[in-house]
Every structure is written in C-alpha cells, then in structure tokens.
Motif scaffolding. Structure first.
Motif, PDB file in Angstrom:
ATOM      1  N   PHE A   1     -11.331  55.491 -52.756  1.00 55.44           N
ATOM      2  CA  PHE A   1     -10.488  55.851 -53.893  1.00 55.44           C
ATOM      3  C   PHE A   1      -9.053  55.533 -53.505  1.00 55.44           C
ATOM      4  O   PHE A   1      -8.442  56.204 -52.673  1.00 55.44           O
ATOM      5  CB  PHE A   1     -10.635  57.327 -54.241  1.00 55.44           C
ATOM      6  N   PHE A   2      -8.526  54.464 -54.103  1.00 58.23           N
ATOM      7  CA  PHE A   2      -7.242  53.906 -53.682  1.00 58.23           C
ATOM      8  C   PHE A   2      -6.429  53.519 -54.904  1.00 58.23           C
ATOM      9  O   PHE A   2      -6.910  52.796 -55.784  1.00 58.23           O
ATOM     10  CB  PHE A   2      -7.505  52.683 -52.789  1.00 58.23           C
ATOM     11  N   ASP A   3      -5.228  54.010 -54.977  1.00 67.91           N
ATOM     12  CA  ASP A   3      -4.304  53.669 -56.057  1.00 67.91           C
ATOM     13  C   ASP A   3      -4.905  53.975 -57.428  1.00 67.91           C
ATOM     14  O   ASP A   3      -4.802  53.190 -58.375  1.00 67.91           O
ATOM     15  CB  ASP A   3      -3.919  52.187 -55.972  1.00 67.91           C
ATOM     16  N   GLY A   4      -5.555  55.139 -57.528  1.00 69.74           N
ATOM     17  CA  GLY A   4      -6.031  55.624 -58.823  1.00 69.74           C
ATOM     18  C   GLY A   4      -7.381  55.133 -59.277  1.00 69.74           C
ATOM     19  O   GLY A   4      -7.833  55.490 -60.369  1.00 69.74           O
ATOM     20  N   GLU A   5      -8.070  54.319 -58.465  1.00 66.63           N
ATOM     21  CA  GLU A   5      -9.398  53.857 -58.845  1.00 66.63           C
ATOM     22  C   GLU A   5     -10.237  53.583 -57.612  1.00 66.63           C
ATOM     23  O   GLU A   5      -9.728  53.499 -56.504  1.00 66.63           O
ATOM     24  CB  GLU A   5      -9.311  52.609 -59.725  1.00 66.63           C
ATOM     25  N   TRP A   6     -11.536  53.444 -57.837  1.00 68.09           N
ATOM     26  CA  TRP A   6     -12.456  53.166 -56.744  1.00 68.09           C
ATOM     27  C   TRP A   6     -12.513  51.666 -56.472  1.00 68.09           C
ATOM     28  O   TRP A   6     -12.523  50.862 -57.407  1.00 68.09           O
ATOM     29  CB  TRP A   6     -13.863  53.663 -57.082  1.00 68.09           C
ATOM     30  N   GLN A   7     -12.566  51.295 -55.176  1.00 66.28           N
ATOM     31  CA  GLN A   7     -12.775  49.906 -54.778  1.00 66.28           C
ATOM     32  C   GLN A   7     -13.943  49.849 -53.805  1.00 66.28           C
ATOM     33  O   GLN A   7     -14.251  50.822 -53.118  1.00 66.28           O
ATOM     34  CB  GLN A   7     -11.524  49.334 -54.114  1.00 66.28           C
ATOM     35  N   GLU A   8     -14.631  48.722 -53.732  1.00 62.19           N
ATOM     36  CA  GLU A   8     -15.736  48.553 -52.789  1.00 62.19           C
ATOM     37  C   GLU A   8     -15.197  48.478 -51.367  1.00 62.19           C
ATOM     38  O   GLU A   8     -14.130  47.896 -51.123  1.00 62.19           O
ATOM     39  CB  GLU A   8     -16.524  47.294 -53.123  1.00 62.19           C
ATOM     40  N   GLY A   9     -15.957  49.045 -50.421  1.00 58.77           N
ATOM     41  CA  GLY A   9     -15.550  49.040 -49.025  1.00 58.77           C
ATOM     42  C   GLY A   9     -14.491  50.085 -48.743  1.00 58.77           C
ATOM     43  O   GLY A   9     -13.940  50.713 -49.655  1.00 58.77           O
ATOM     44  N   LEU A  10     -14.192  50.281 -47.444  1.00 51.42           N
ATOM     45  CA  LEU A  10     -13.228  51.307 -47.047  1.00 51.42           C
ATOM     46  C   LEU A  10     -11.886  50.742 -46.611  1.00 51.42           C
ATOM     47  O   LEU A  10     -10.951  51.494 -46.357  1.00 51.42           O
ATOM     48  CB  LEU A  10     -13.811  52.153 -45.907  1.00 51.42           C
ATOM     49  N   LEU A  11     -11.767  49.421 -46.497  1.00 50.49           N
ATOM     50  CA  LEU A  11     -10.495  48.798 -46.128  1.00 50.49           C
ATOM     51  C   LEU A  11      -9.677  48.567 -47.396  1.00 50.49           C
ATOM     52  O   LEU A  11     -10.153  47.903 -48.318  1.00 50.49           O
ATOM     53  CB  LEU A  11     -10.760  47.477 -45.409  1.00 50.49           C
ATOM     54  N   PRO A  12      -8.466  49.128 -47.482  1.00 49.80           N
ATOM     55  CA  PRO A  12      -7.665  48.942 -48.701  1.00 49.80           C
ATOM     56  C   PRO A  12      -7.383  47.454 -48.961  1.00 49.80           C
ATOM     57  O   PRO A  12      -6.829  46.765 -48.102  1.00 49.80           O
ATOM     58  CB  PRO A  12      -6.369  49.692 -48.392  1.00 49.80           C
TER      59      PRO A  12
ATOM     60  N   TRP B   1      -3.679  53.274 -41.630  1.00 45.68           N
ATOM     61  CA  TRP B   1      -4.460  54.360 -42.246  1.00 45.68           C
ATOM     62  C   TRP B   1      -5.943  54.159 -41.980  1.00 45.68           C
ATOM     63  O   TRP B   1      -6.649  55.101 -41.596  1.00 45.68           O
ATOM     64  CB  TRP B   1      -4.240  54.414 -43.765  1.00 45.68           C
ATOM     65  N   TYR B   2      -6.419  52.936 -42.182  1.00 46.85           N
ATOM     66  CA  TYR B   2      -7.846  52.670 -42.009  1.00 46.85           C
ATOM     67  C   TYR B   2      -8.289  52.915 -40.567  1.00 46.85           C
ATOM     68  O   TYR B   2      -9.328  53.546 -40.328  1.00 46.85           O
ATOM     69  CB  TYR B   2      -8.152  51.228 -42.417  1.00 46.85           C
ATOM     70  N   LEU B   3      -7.525  52.443 -39.603  1.00 47.13           N
ATOM     71  CA  LEU B   3      -7.903  52.612 -38.201  1.00 47.13           C
ATOM     72  C   LEU B   3      -7.831  54.078 -37.788  1.00 47.13           C
ATOM     73  O   LEU B   3      -8.658  54.546 -36.991  1.00 47.13           O
ATOM     74  CB  LEU B   3      -7.007  51.754 -37.308  1.00 47.13           C
ATOM     75  N   ASP B   4      -6.863  54.811 -38.320  1.00 48.55           N
ATOM     76  CA  ASP B   4      -6.785  56.238 -38.031  1.00 48.55           C
ATOM     77  C   ASP B   4      -7.994  56.962 -38.616  1.00 48.55           C
ATOM     78  O   ASP B   4      -8.576  57.840 -37.969  1.00 48.55           O
ATOM     79  CB  ASP B   4      -5.491  56.818 -38.609  1.00 48.55           C
ATOM     80  N   TYR B   5      -8.394  56.566 -39.824  1.00 50.17           N
ATOM     81  CA  TYR B   5      -9.603  57.129 -40.429  1.00 50.17           C
ATOM     82  C   TYR B   5     -10.824  56.861 -39.547  1.00 50.17           C
ATOM     83  O   TYR B   5     -11.649  57.754 -39.310  1.00 50.17           O
ATOM     84  CB  TYR B   5      -9.831  56.538 -41.822  1.00 50.17           C
ATOM     85  N   CYS B   6     -10.973  55.628 -39.059  1.00 50.77           N
ATOM     86  CA  CYS B   6     -12.115  55.277 -38.208  1.00 50.77           C
ATOM     87  C   CYS B   6     -12.161  56.147 -36.959  1.00 50.77           C
ATOM     88  O   CYS B   6     -13.234  56.597 -36.541  1.00 50.77           O
ATOM     89  CB  CYS B   6     -12.048  53.802 -37.831  1.00 50.77           C
TER      90      CYS B   6
ATOM     91  N   ALA C   1       1.339  40.200 -46.462  1.00 51.59           N
ATOM     92  CA  ALA C   1       1.649  40.676 -45.114  1.00 51.59           C
ATOM     93  C   ALA C   1       0.552  41.603 -44.599  1.00 51.59           C
ATOM     94  O   ALA C   1       0.174  41.551 -43.422  1.00 51.59           O
ATOM     95  CB  ALA C   1       2.997  41.391 -45.109  1.00 51.59           C
ATOM     96  N   THR C   2       0.021  42.457 -45.487  1.00 54.34           N
ATOM     97  CA  THR C   2      -1.083  43.349 -45.102  1.00 54.34           C
ATOM     98  C   THR C   2      -2.330  42.540 -44.760  1.00 54.34           C
ATOM     99  O   THR C   2      -2.986  42.788 -43.725  1.00 54.34           O
ATOM    100  CB  THR C   2      -1.393  44.328 -46.243  1.00 54.34           C
ATOM    101  N   LEU C   3      -2.678  41.575 -45.591  1.00 54.19           N
ATOM    102  CA  LEU C   3      -3.859  40.747 -45.330  1.00 54.19           C
ATOM    103  C   LEU C   3      -3.716  39.975 -44.023  1.00 54.19           C
ATOM    104  O   LEU C   3      -4.689  39.805 -43.270  1.00 54.19           O
ATOM    105  CB  LEU C   3      -4.092  39.790 -46.488  1.00 54.19           C
TER     106      LEU C   3
ATOM    107  N   ASP D   1       1.562  47.099 -37.445  1.00 53.11           N
ATOM    108  CA  ASP D   1       2.208  48.300 -37.947  1.00 53.11           C
ATOM    109  C   ASP D   1       2.044  48.480 -39.448  1.00 53.11           C
ATOM    110  O   ASP D   1       2.695  49.358 -40.041  1.00 53.11           O
ATOM    111  CB  ASP D   1       3.696  48.267 -37.602  1.00 53.11           C
ATOM    112  N   ASP D   2       1.209  47.678 -40.091  1.00 53.08           N
ATOM    113  CA  ASP D   2       1.021  47.806 -41.526  1.00 53.08           C
ATOM    114  C   ASP D   2       0.438  49.175 -41.869  1.00 53.08           C
ATOM    115  O   ASP D   2      -0.524  49.633 -41.240  1.00 53.08           O
ATOM    116  CB  ASP D   2       0.094  46.710 -42.040  1.00 53.08           C
ATOM    117  N   ALA D   3       0.987  49.839 -42.880  1.00 51.99           N
ATOM    118  CA  ALA D   3       0.578  51.202 -43.221  1.00 51.99           C
ATOM    119  C   ALA D   3      -0.879  51.271 -43.661  1.00 51.99           C
ATOM    120  O   ALA D   3      -1.594  52.228 -43.330  1.00 51.99           O
ATOM    121  CB  ALA D   3       1.490  51.749 -44.319  1.00 51.99           C
ATOM    122  N   HIS D   4      -1.358  50.268 -44.401  1.00 49.97           N
ATOM    123  CA  HIS D   4      -2.736  50.288 -44.876  1.00 49.97           C
ATOM    124  C   HIS D   4      -3.721  50.086 -43.718  1.00 49.97           C
ATOM    125  O   HIS D   4      -4.744  50.778 -43.632  1.00 49.97           O
ATOM    126  CB  HIS D   4      -2.945  49.207 -45.941  1.00 49.97           C
TER     127      HIS D   4
END
Length: 571
Positions: free
Chosen positions: A165-176, A246-251, A183-185, A240-243
């Motif tokens: 659940f990211f930015d107000g909707e559901w997306q497939e997978g757990l990586l934003p 976040w994902y690695l901290d979640y893992c 830059a994030t990609l 240092d990308d925030a997204h």
C-alpha cells in the motif's frame, strides 16, 4: 498446473474488483470487540524467571529416566526428536514450557479458522538445506517426478503473493515502484549489482552454518560485512534513496526483528544472497527460486506434524511433555539430571539420562545449565533479542479495499504508522475459493517487530491487549477503512524474546563454536551421497540446538541445528 489453480488465477481480477466495492460494505453498527492474550503464557515464563533468580529451586518429588532428554519444544527440539526417531532412539522425553510445542512456528484457530501465531512461510529450500528438503519429502510436500523434484502446488503460495500500500493505492510486489523517479530506479539497480558482487566474493547459504568449517569458520569477505551495520555499509555504497532504504529496513525487521541500523551488513546481504538475490524492476526473475511454501496456520502446519508422533493420549504418556518448565540441567560424569516444574501438577520432576539436548534459547540455557561452558555464557552476553507481537484479526463480513493490485497473501503498508508494523497475511488466501480472500469470514494476521523500540519488551509485558489491538486496527484501517466495523475478535500473541538479532560481531563469534570441538556429524543418505557436516556446540553429555546459535531466527537454521544435535545424542 492443476485446473483449480488455473481457475483461481483467472478469477483474481474479478475478486479484486469485488473487494474494492466492498460487496455492499459492513454493517454500520460496530460490534463489541472480543479478544485477549493467547498463545504464549508470559506469566508462566516470568514465574520461571523469578524462580531462577532466587537460586532456591524446589526439590524434585519424582525421578524419571530416559535415554535422552530434550529441553525445549521449538523447531530445533522437534527436529532433534525426529532425528532420534529416525536413528532408532525412542526412549526420550521432550520438555516444553508452553501447552503446545512449536516455538515461533505456532498455529491456532480464531473463529474456527486456522491462522499463524508466528512464522508464516518457508522459502522453497535449496540444496544447502538438505535436512529440510528431506522433511518436506517425508510430509508429501515435494516429490520426484520424471527425475525432477516438484512441489505440490497446494502448499506453494498462490498468486498474487505480495502487494504494497503505497501512495494511496495498492501495487504489486513490496518494492516501491509506482511514481518513483529515475534516481530511485538507478539505486535499485546499483543495489542489485552490489548484492551480486558480494555473493561472488564469498558464497552465501541457507542455513549459513553449512559454510562454516574448521580451517576457516568465516570467509574474510563475510568477516568484513559482519563487522559493520547494514546501514553503514549502504552509506559507503552511496545508497541513500528513501524508498530503497525503507524497503531494506522492512526486510531486516521482517527477518531479524530490528532495522538496518542494528543488524550487521552480513545479515542485510544474506537476506537476499542466500535465497533469490535482489531484482530491480524490469530484471528477469527466477520464479522457482522466489517461491515460498505457506499454509493457513503458517509454519504451525509443519510443527504440528513434527509433534504428532510424540503424543500419547494416556495421562503422563508419550514423549512430548508440555506445560513443563526446565529449571536446572546438571551434567555429571555418568549422566545428566534435568529438574523440571510440571505446571499441571505443581511438582518438580527430575529426569535422569545419559544425554541431554538443550534446545532452549541461549539466554535461558545460560541460566539453567549448571556450571555453563564458556561458549554458552559468551554467546548469552553477545546476543540481543527482539520482542515480537502477532495480532490475529477475525473479520466476519466483507471488507472494503483501496484501488490497485488484487488482494494478496502478504500485504504491507509503506511507512506503517505503528512502531515496527510489518503488514498482514491473509489466512484465507490459500483456500480454493478466491472470492473468500477479503469477503469474510477470514483472519488477517498483523505483525509487529519491536526490536527497535527501546522499551518494547516492557510494553509487551504491561500494556493491555486492547492497546495492541487498537494500534493494529488503526494501521490497517488506512487501506481498509471499514475494518473496525468488520472485525469481531483480535487475539494477541506476545514473544518477549522472539528472535536473536544478528548485530555486528555476533556471526564471527558463533561461527567458531562447535567447530573446534570436532563434533561434526554426517548422516548417510545413500551409498554415494551424504549430508554436509553440521557443527554442533557440545560438552561431554550436552548438545546445544537452537536458531540462536546461528545468530538469527529462521526455520532452516533451527531445524538443521536440531537435526544435528539429535544425531549427536543418538551416538
């Protein structure tokens, strides 16, 4: 692929649309919320703690004998019992504090529906986890067809497997991925290359103990990673990308109970390199390597089957003795004495045996083993443990859902507002009827890893169950706004010392234990094939087995260590 699986997958899109419209929604009258603490008896554990602190333990009222005593009925203890039975040793007793065995891999029923109380999946094991592969073959989960191993699809996690659940909707997978910039990609791709580079520098394995040997317990590349935090390693890589962070901290919180600022860089890389790697968006994915096994009751499905052969309906019968707290383990020249409090009778029983398998958490083992060996006290001083909380939320009516990806088995909230929140798994996802995914009744099992919460353990012990239920419901009401109206019951399971946290330096210390004692076991599988060696910490009459000895808690580590200790005790 079976017909029902194909039919189920074809229905997913329709199920998502059905859930989004909430099927008319729940009754607007909010039902009274039932619930309470369940699963783990913290009062019983604290009674044991207080008894041990006094040093004045009750005298035993009865003496019992066995060839082997197993202290602890988690995954390691159950694996040890299975290894003894396979070796032809049936004269043993397994002593377990709780009313049911299973450790962190427990299952239960809420509203008549099976759901997990702890670990909820098992990655399809690779060849390093040969002992786990053998267990799954024994349980009928995998079999050899036309010369190739295949897993029964009824046990593989159905698609869709994960959503965020990211930015107000559901997306497939757990990586934003939705709406993130170039830059994030680019950082996703850089991290994928960094994981590959570390895997080439030194091989990773699950379980990790299969890499340890007497000549070189830990590879130099792994030593370097073990010496620093994952957070520091990421900084040195310029990641240092925030997204991504976040994902690695979640893992890290998901596998180790604490975030990237506490776990070692080795642990952070190991999460990916020992399993399926890390794949940036658009990269090819090996679906077979990423497959997981799961059941409505989670890994409790496995532990229930490991425990079944040990049970006997006769009073005092069977090899499994539950509601029994181990108070003291004394090793002598001619045997081992294990004093244990039977919570049903209130009496202390003494078990006398030539061998004892100590399948207890290291913290507890260091307290009950008399004159503990230096490696045990050393491990207890170095290890840290994360408290965990599991909330089983029973919903009895159709549940509204936000737009986006279809309801999945694992459902995670980006930046979950609850401390340590890890999202929920849906116990109904493995059912044959996809329409039941969120239409109720079902159970949503919400997880919180509290290893980064300074007073998390104290809060677990003192806060009422409603505190935790309200927090879980509030978090999940963001994607499911009518959850409170649909929820009928919330059962809370608390784990004060759920799992060891692989902090820097822990792996190097633990990797040396058991190797210099030359307690290396091989079990013949066929005329030409043998299992890899299993290093087992031992003394003359004690064999230690628990996932703590690997520095982190996953099924493969616990089961393999228990299997090795069982072979040691079997002689």
């Amino acid at each position: 692929m079976t017909a029902w699986t194909l039919q189920r997958r074809q229905f997913v899109a329709g199920a998502a649309a059905l859930a989004t419209t909430a099927l008319g929604g729940c009754e607007r009258t909010t039902p009274p919320l039932l619930g309470g603490f369940t699963g783990i008896d913290m009062a019983r554990g604290h009674q044991l703690r207080d008894l041990l602190k006094t040093g004045r333990l009750p005298a035993p009222s009865v003496v019992r004998r066995a060839q082997v005593v197993i202290a602890g009925g988690g995954v390691a203890g159950l694996a040890a019992a299975r290894a003894l039975r396979l070796a032809g040793v049936h004269d043993f007793a397994l002593l377990e504090l709780e009313d049911t065995p299973g450790g962190n891999s427990r299952g239960t029923l809420v509203g008549g529906l099976p759901c997990p109380q702890g670990a909820h999946y098992l990655p399809v094991p690779g060849d390093d986890a040969r002992e786990v592969q053998d267990l799954l073959e024994e349980l009928g989960v995998r079999q050899r067809l036309a010369g190739r191993w295949q897993y029964d699809e009824r046990h593989l996690c159905h698609s869709p497997q994960e959503r965020l659940f990211f930015d107000g909707e559901w997306q497939e997978g757990l990586l934003p991925v939705h709406g993130v910039g170039d830059a994030t990609l680019a950082q996703y791709r850089r991290f994928a290359r960094a994981v590959d580079a570390e895997a080439r520098a030194a091989r990773f394995a699950m379980p990790a103990l299969k890499l340890w040997n007497q000549k070189q317990p830990l590879a130099p590349a792994h030593q370097a990673l073990d010496a620093i935090t994952f957070d520091k390693w990421l900084a040195t890589q310029g990641l240092d990308d925030a997204h991504l962070r976040w994902y690695l901290d979640y893992c890290c919180r998901d596998d180790y109970g604490a975030g990237a600022a506490r776990v070692s860089a080795w642990a952070g890389i190991h999460y990916f390199a020992s399993r399926h790697g890390f794949h940036a968006p658009g990269e090819a994915v090996d679906e077979a390597r990423e497959s997981v096994l799961t059941w409505p009751e989670g890994n409790g499905w496995i532990t229930q089957r490991l425990a079944e052969p040990l049970q006997n309906s006769a009073p005092g019968g069977g090899q499994l003795r539950t509601a029994t707290s181990v108070l003291r383990i004394t090793e002598g020249r001619h045997g081992v004495e294990v004093d244990a409090l039977n919570h049903r009778t209130g009496n202390v029983e003494r078990w006398v045996a030539p061998q004892c398998i100590v399948a207890l958490p290291v913290l507890l083992a260091a307290r009950v083993v008399q004159q503990p060996p230096a490696f045990l006290t050393g491990a207890a001083q170095r290890l840290q443990w994360a408290p965990w909380l599991v909330a089983n939320i029973h919903i009895g009516s159709p549940l509204a859902d936000r737009p986006g990806a279809a309801p999945a088995w694992d459902n995670v909230l980006y930046a979950d507002p609850t401390a340590g929140g890890l999202g929920y798994v849906n116990a109904g996802h493995q059912g044959l009827d996809p329409r039941a995914t969120l239409t109720g009744p079902t159970v949503l099992t919400y997880y919180q890893a509290l290893g980064d919460l300074q007073d998390g353990r104290q809060q677990l012990a003192t806060q009422p169950w409603q505190h935790w239920a309200d927090a879980a419901l509030a978090a999940l009401s963001v994607p499911h706004p009518d959850l409170r109206e649909c929820a009928t019951r919330v059962d809370i399971t608390r784990y004060g010392h759920a799992m060891a946290i692989p902090t820097p330096g822990v792996l190097e210390y633990l990797s040396k234990i058991g190797l210099h004692r030359a307690t290396i076991i091989r079990k013949q599988l066929s005329k030409t094939e043998q299992t890899p060696w299993i290093p087992t910490p031992t003394t003359a009459r004690l064999a230690f087995a628990h996932s703590d000895w690997s520095g982190y808690s996953v099924f493969e580590e616990a089961f393999t260590r228990g299997h090795g200790a069982g072979l040691v005790a079997a002689g």
